[in-house]
Design a protein around this motif. Structure first.
Motif, PDB file in Angstrom:
ATOM      1  N   ASN A 296       6.104  -6.168  -7.438  1.00 31.16           N
ATOM      2  CA  ASN A 296       7.053  -5.914  -6.365  1.00 31.16           C
ATOM      3  C   ASN A 296       7.227  -7.166  -5.518  1.00 31.16           C
ATOM      4  OD1 ASN A 296       8.619  -4.645  -4.268  1.00 31.16           O
ATOM      5  ND2 ASN A 296       6.730  -4.571  -3.063  1.00 31.16           N
ATOM      6  N   LEU A 297       8.484  -7.440  -5.150  1.00 32.94           N
ATOM      7  CA  LEU A 297       8.730  -8.568  -4.242  1.00 32.94           C
ATOM      8  C   LEU A 297       9.421  -8.097  -2.971  1.00 32.94           C
ATOM      9  CD1 LEU A 297       8.937  -9.824  -7.375  1.00 32.94           C
ATOM     10  CD2 LEU A 297       9.087 -11.893  -6.035  1.00 32.94           C
ATOM     11  N   GLY A 298       9.626  -6.785  -2.849  1.00 28.79           N
ATOM     12  CA  GLY A 298      10.186  -6.225  -1.615  1.00 28.79           C
ATOM     13  C   GLY A 298       9.113  -6.160  -0.530  1.00 28.79           C
ATOM     14  N   HIS A 299       9.525  -5.856   0.698  1.00 26.59           N
ATOM     15  CA  HIS A 299       8.607  -6.044   1.835  1.00 26.59           C
ATOM     16  C   HIS A 299       7.379  -5.134   1.821  1.00 26.59           C
ATOM     17  CE1 HIS A 299       7.501  -7.731   5.669  1.00 26.59           C
ATOM     18  NE2 HIS A 299       7.170  -6.509   6.048  1.00 26.59           N
ATOM     19  N   PHE A 300       7.572  -3.856   1.481  1.00 25.01           N
ATOM     20  CA  PHE A 300       6.429  -2.933   1.550  1.00 25.01           C
ATOM     21  C   PHE A 300       5.934  -2.543   0.152  1.00 25.01           C
ATOM     22  CE2 PHE A 300       8.118  -2.020   5.932  1.00 25.01           C
ATOM     23  CZ  PHE A 300       7.012  -2.518   6.599  1.00 25.01           C
ATOM     24  N   ASP A 301       4.713  -2.039   0.109  1.00 26.88           N
ATOM     25  CA  ASP A 301       4.060  -1.753  -1.179  1.00 26.88           C
ATOM     26  C   ASP A 301       4.350  -0.342  -1.691  1.00 26.88           C
ATOM     27  OD1 ASP A 301       2.670  -0.447   0.782  1.00 26.88           O
ATOM     28  OD2 ASP A 301       0.684  -0.904  -0.019  1.00 26.88           O
ATOM     29  N   ILE A 302       5.587   0.119  -1.438  1.00 29.88           N
ATOM     30  CA  ILE A 302       5.926   1.479  -1.867  1.00 29.88           C
ATOM     31  C   ILE A 302       7.087   1.493  -2.858  1.00 29.88           C
ATOM     32  CG2 ILE A 302       5.032   2.800   0.105  1.00 29.88           C
ATOM     33  CD1 ILE A 302       7.850   2.487   1.323  1.00 29.88           C
ATOM     34  N   GLU A 303       7.610   0.324  -3.191  1.00 27.06           N
ATOM     35  CA  GLU A 303       8.721   0.290  -4.167  1.00 27.06           C
ATOM     36  C   GLU A 303       8.179   0.721  -5.522  1.00 27.06           C
ATOM     37  OE1 GLU A 303      11.623  -2.663  -4.102  1.00 27.06           O
ATOM     38  OE2 GLU A 303      11.395  -3.101  -1.984  1.00 27.06           O
ATOM     39  N   ILE A 304       7.062   0.096  -5.902  1.00 30.56           N
ATOM     40  CA  ILE A 304       6.282   0.592  -7.030  1.00 30.56           C
ATOM     41  C   ILE A 304       5.314   1.592  -6.388  1.00 30.56           C
ATOM     42  CG2 ILE A 304       4.483  -0.049  -8.688  1.00 30.56           C
ATOM     43  CD1 ILE A 304       5.851  -2.798  -8.849  1.00 30.56           C
ATOM     44  N   THR A 306       2.416   2.503  -5.662  1.00 33.28           N
ATOM     45  CA  THR A 306       1.071   1.956  -5.870  1.00 33.28           C
ATOM     46  C   THR A 306      -0.008   3.024  -5.735  1.00 33.28           C
ATOM     47  OG1 THR A 306       1.993   0.034  -4.753  1.00 33.28           O
ATOM     48  CG2 THR A 306      -0.371  -0.002  -5.160  1.00 33.28           C
ATOM     49  N   LYS A 307       0.066   3.763  -4.623  1.00 34.35           N
ATOM     50  CA  LYS A 307      -0.978   4.758  -4.338  1.00 34.35           C
ATOM     51  C   LYS A 307      -1.054   5.777  -5.488  1.00 34.35           C
ATOM     52  CE  LYS A 307      -1.400   8.400  -0.928  1.00 34.35           C
ATOM     53  NZ  LYS A 307      -0.395   9.319  -1.416  1.00 34.35           N
ATOM     54  N   GLU A 308       0.114   6.256  -5.913  1.00 35.17           N
ATOM     55  CA  GLU A 308       0.155   7.277  -6.961  1.00 35.17           C
ATOM     56  C   GLU A 308      -0.298   6.707  -8.316  1.00 35.17           C
ATOM     57  OE1 GLU A 308       2.515   6.621  -4.770  1.00 35.17           O
ATOM     58  OE2 GLU A 308       2.899   8.483  -3.668  1.00 35.17           O
ATOM     59  N   LEU A 309       0.024   5.442  -8.557  1.00 28.79           N
ATOM     60  CA  LEU A 309      -0.428   4.814  -9.814  1.00 28.79           C
ATOM     61  C   LEU A 309      -1.955   4.728  -9.839  1.00 28.79           C
ATOM     62  CD1 LEU A 309       2.147   1.912 -10.299  1.00 28.79           C
ATOM     63  CD2 LEU A 309       1.666   3.703 -11.971  1.00 28.79           C
ATOM     64  N   TYR A 310      -2.529   4.338  -8.694  1.00 31.67           N
ATOM     65  CA  TYR A 310      -4.000   4.268  -8.615  1.00 31.67           C
ATOM     66  C   TYR A 310      -4.608   5.649  -8.866  1.00 31.67           C
ATOM     67  CZ  TYR A 310      -4.021  -0.480  -6.561  1.00 31.67           C
ATOM     68  OH  TYR A 310      -3.893  -1.833  -6.336  1.00 31.67           O
ATOM     69  N   GLU A 311      -3.972   6.667  -8.266  1.00 38.16           N
ATOM     70  CA  GLU A 311      -4.499   8.037  -8.428  1.00 38.16           C
ATOM     71  C   GLU A 311      -4.401   8.502  -9.874  1.00 38.16           C
ATOM     72  OE1 GLU A 311      -3.356   9.395  -3.882  1.00 38.16           O
ATOM     73  OE2 GLU A 311      -2.187  10.207  -5.559  1.00 38.16           O
ATOM     74  N   LYS A 339      -1.452  -5.647  -5.929  1.00 38.24           N
ATOM     75  CA  LYS A 339      -1.612  -4.300  -5.370  1.00 38.24           C
ATOM     76  C   LYS A 339      -0.269  -3.737  -4.876  1.00 38.24           C
ATOM     77  CE  LYS A 339      -6.324  -5.315  -3.745  1.00 38.24           C
ATOM     78  NZ  LYS A 339      -7.075  -4.722  -4.859  1.00 38.24           N
ATOM     79  N   GLY A 340       0.801  -4.146  -5.555  1.00 43.95           N
ATOM     80  CA  GLY A 340       2.139  -3.651  -5.203  1.00 43.95           C
ATOM     81  C   GLY A 340       2.739  -4.346  -3.993  1.00 43.95           C
ATOM     82  N   ARG A 341       2.040  -5.337  -3.438  1.00 41.05           N
ATOM     83  CA  ARG A 341       2.589  -6.065  -2.278  1.00 41.05           C
ATOM     84  C   ARG A 341       3.354  -7.292  -2.774  1.00 41.05           C
ATOM     85  NH1 ARG A 341       0.896  -3.824   2.409  1.00 41.05           N
ATOM     86  NH2 ARG A 341      -1.066  -2.679   2.390  1.00 41.05           N
ATOM     87  N   LEU A 342       4.091  -7.920  -1.841  1.00 45.43           N
ATOM     88  CA  LEU A 342       4.946  -9.064  -2.169  1.00 45.43           C
ATOM     89  C   LEU A 342       4.257 -10.064  -3.118  1.00 45.43           C
ATOM     90  CD1 LEU A 342       5.444  -9.421   1.574  1.00 45.43           C
ATOM     91  CD2 LEU A 342       7.467  -9.196   0.159  1.00 45.43           C
ATOM     92  N   ALA A 343       4.556  -9.943  -4.403  1.00 47.49           N
ATOM     93  CA  ALA A 343       3.799 -10.703  -5.407  1.00 47.49           C
ATOM     94  C   ALA A 343       3.964 -12.209  -5.240  1.00 47.49           C
ATOM     95  CB  ALA A 343       4.240 -10.280  -6.809  1.00 47.49           C
TER      96      ALA A 343
END
Ligand code: NAI
Length: 422
Positions: A296-304, A306-311, A339-343
């Motif tokens: 992800n290169l967008g501002h927040f870590d919710i575009e991908i 992330t939390k649900e992928l980890y779960e 971790k889904g943050r601005l790579a």
């Protein structure tokens, strides 16, 4: 006295080297504007708090604001984007810094509060977290006129302020620096565009011949698509805006819905400012191709999601710095960058200094403009004056040794008139 909390003060020498590299690549901010600011001190007596990615380029911005007479406070705008060496070097130069790589959400807001406690007059935000916190927790700074103006650096921040303004909740004059031509047409397109190489840094992967899905065809994502194609990838674009989708189609990309794109994607990169661009559902995760890279290169870590992928993963293995292998119950492996943050900021150093020169020249000139014109502003969103945008463009061209034509009087009259036709 310098106030600070950084990861390791001993990293300062390394940080100074990074700042040295950026200085020569940012002539508008580091030379032209700084020289004038040093003489004129337009920011004398002003405290500026920046909630920004703490990179070498932000360091150059802080130096120029300080040269202009400002007391500068900095905190990070993302828990993983702070370059600890740069943070340490800035402290040695008298910049107040509260930032370290890998801070928790709680620590992130603690850093913001430490800056706000210093009663800043101008806030420079990247993502809106500082200015929103000022509204919620430090309303007296707004009510008693301590804060005279605010500047926002990124698209997601501007989007949040537009929503606040619509609800009547925005109580400060807010300048969306992101929306200046000299910002989003260069920083977002070129900087984030080139940021796709973060996927290469992350996994040392070849783009040529890969199916690379780019979510979005806006400022950042259209730049990413162009660069991915340049590397020989088969680029697939997903969009929700019909005009942007048409632009992508006419630019020669394959445009399809994300659910159709997922099964064949080798690499998926997002930069939309939206949430759950990859739907946060187990049945969708199971359709991801084995060994797919998600970034992800967008501002927040919710575009991908992330939390649900980890779960969903039955095992999470860190395989390189800030790259994890997620093993799903069906046996497939997925590689998650940053971790889904601005790579581009987490795995690399963020945008190249050359483009940040324009963004931060705008931030400097806007700070000066706010001080000069503070009596005339009302709360709400106020566009960046065209003269300042054009000034930064002209200065950048000058430093690049590029001359352009000037309209003659006759051409000016023609362009601004209506009489002349067939
Ligand atoms: P933009 O508004 O120009 O483009 C976003 C595009 O994504 C739009 O065309 C929109 O229609 C599309 N979109 C929205 N939801 C979508 C979805 N669910 N699926 C597919 N497409 C969708 O915004 P810009 O300037 O490109 O910024 C995008 C994000 O990148 C923002 O979060 C911004 O803050 C961030 N950003 C990150 C930088 C970095 O260094 N990584 C630098 C600059 C901005």
């Amino acid at each position: 006295m310098v106030n600070y909390k950084v990861a390791n003060e001993n990293l300062a020498e390394k940080g100074k080297e990074a700042l040295y590299v950026a200085e020569s690549k940012m002539p508008v901010t580091a030379e032209i504007i700084r020289m004038r600011f040093s003489k004129e001190k337009p920011l004398k007596g002003i405290t500026i708090a920046g909630c920004l990615h703490i990179t070498k380029e932000t360091g150059i911005l802080a130096r120029t604001l300080k040269a202009g007479g400002a007391e500068v406070y900095l905190c990070g705008s993302n828990p993983l984007s702070t370059q600890d060496d740069v943070a340490a070097a800035l402290v040695q130069e008298g910049i107040n810094v509260f930032a370290w790589h890998g801070n928790t959400d709680e620590e992130f807001y603690w850093c913001i509060r430490e800056c706000l406690k210093e009663k800043p007059n101008i806030l420079i935000d990247d993502g809106a977290d500082m200015i929103v916190t000022a509204h919620k927790e430090f309303p007296e700074l707004i009510e008693n006129g301590t804060i005279i103006g605010c500047q926002e650096e990124t698209t997601t921040g501007v989007k949040r302020f537009k929503a606040m303004n619509k609800k009547g909740a925005l109580k400060v004059p807010l300048f969306p620096v992101n929306d200046a031509k000299c910002k989003n047409q260069f920083d977002n397109e070129l900087g984030t565009g080139q940021g796709i190489v973060s996927a290469i840094y992350g996994m040392h992967v070849l783009f040529a011949g890969k199916n690379v899905v780019i979510a979005g065809f806006g400022h950042c994502s259209s730049g990413m698509a162009l660069r991915a194609r340049g590397l020989g990838a088969n680029v697939i674009v997903t969009e929700v805006d019909p005009i942007k989708a048409l632009q992508a189609k006419f630019a020669g990309y394959n445009v399809i819905p994300i659910l159709e794109a997922i099964p064949d994607a080798d690499i998926i990169l997002t930069a939309t400012g939206c949430k759950h661009v990859i739907p946060a559902k187990a049945e969708v995760f199971d359709k991801l191709k084995d060994n797919v890279i998600l970034g992800n290169l967008g501002h927040f870590d919710i575009e991908i999601p992330t939390k649900e992928l980890y779960e969903h993963a039955k095992e999470i293995k860190p395989i390189r710095t800030n790259v994890e292998e997620l093993i799903f119950p069906n046996g497939k492996k997925v590689y998650l960058l940053a971790k889904g943050r601005l790579a581009n900021l987490v795995l690399s150093e963020g945008h190249p200094s050359e483009v940040m020169d324009m963004s931060f020249a705008l931030q400097c000139l806007m700070s000066e403009y706010i001080v000069k014109n503070k009596e005339s502003f009302k709360p709400g969103i106020i566009n960046i004056p065209t003269e300042i945008d054009d000034k930064v463009g002209s200065l950048k061209l000058k430093t690049m040794g590029v001359n352009i034509d000037k309209l003659t009087d006759e051409q000016y009259s023609y362009i601004h008139g209506y009489e002349e036709g067939t």
